[in-house]
Write a protein that holds these residues in place. Structure first.
Motif, PDB file in Angstrom:
ATOM      1  N   ILE A  49      -5.908  -4.617  -6.201  1.00 37.52           N
ATOM      2  CA  ILE A  49      -5.873  -3.208  -5.718  1.00 37.52           C
ATOM      3  C   ILE A  49      -6.324  -2.288  -6.554  1.00 37.52           C
ATOM      4  O   ILE A  49      -6.206  -2.437  -7.820  1.00 37.52           O
TER       5      ILE A  49
ATOM      6  N   THR B 166       0.583  -2.590 -11.462  1.00 36.91           N
ATOM      7  CA  THR B 166       0.382  -3.237 -10.017  1.00 36.91           C
ATOM      8  C   THR B 166       1.197  -4.256  -9.761  1.00 36.91           C
ATOM      9  O   THR B 166       1.878  -4.521 -10.791  1.00 36.91           O
TER      10      THR B 166
ATOM     11  N   TRP C 299      -0.744  -1.317  -0.225  1.00 42.50           N
ATOM     12  CA  TRP C 299      -1.080  -1.989   0.957  1.00 42.50           C
ATOM     13  C   TRP C 299       0.133  -3.058   1.582  1.00 42.50           C
ATOM     14  O   TRP C 299       0.685  -3.531   0.932  1.00 42.50           O
TER      15      TRP C 299
ATOM     16  N   LEU D 143      -8.512  -2.100  -1.365  1.00 43.60           N
ATOM     17  CA  LEU D 143      -7.888  -3.616  -1.556  1.00 43.60           C
ATOM     18  C   LEU D 143      -9.065  -4.443  -1.492  1.00 43.60           C
ATOM     19  O   LEU D 143      -9.537  -4.736  -0.393  1.00 43.60           O
TER      20      LEU D 143
END
Length: 120
Positions: A69, A57, A36, A80
């Motif tokens: 996430i 992540t 994102w 998200l």
């Protein structure tokens, strides 16, 4: 072709929560990275969070401890979860996916963007 469909944007009060969803579909062989990004008015687009195929992540410092996430590999979907929202989280949020289509053709794709507005 590969397509992305985003959902979940909207308005929230400071301190509230929102959850964004991005589903990929089409001739996908494998997805490597789902992420994102966001772009606030007058600012450059920045990475908010990413998740590699193996589960590792990465978060921008400003959202650590507040945003999470996650992804459902079987459904080629990334989420998200945004908690403890702040006014500075107001932005258009974009889904980003990179991987390989069938016949191992690489692809990268951006979602159309979804607006998140946080009021104080």
């Amino acid at each position: 072709q590969v397509q992305l469909v985003e959902s979940g944007g909207g308005s929230a009060q400071a301190g509230g929560s929102l959850k964004l969803t991005c589903a990929a579909s089409g001739s996908i062989f494998r997805i490597n990275v789902m992420a994102w990004y966001r772009q606030a008015p007058g600012k450059q687009r920045e990475l908010v969070a990413s998740m590699a195929n193996g589960g590792s992540t990465n978060y921008v410092d400003s959202v650590k401890g507040r945003f999470t996430i996650s992804r459902d590999n079987a459904k080629a979907t990334v989420f998200l979860q945004m908690n403890s929202l702040k006014s500075e989280d107001t932005a258009v949020y974009y889904c980003y996916v990179a991987g390989f289509k069938v016949l191992l053709t690489p692809f990268t794709l951006w979602g159309e963007g979804t607006l998140v507005t946080v009021s104080s």
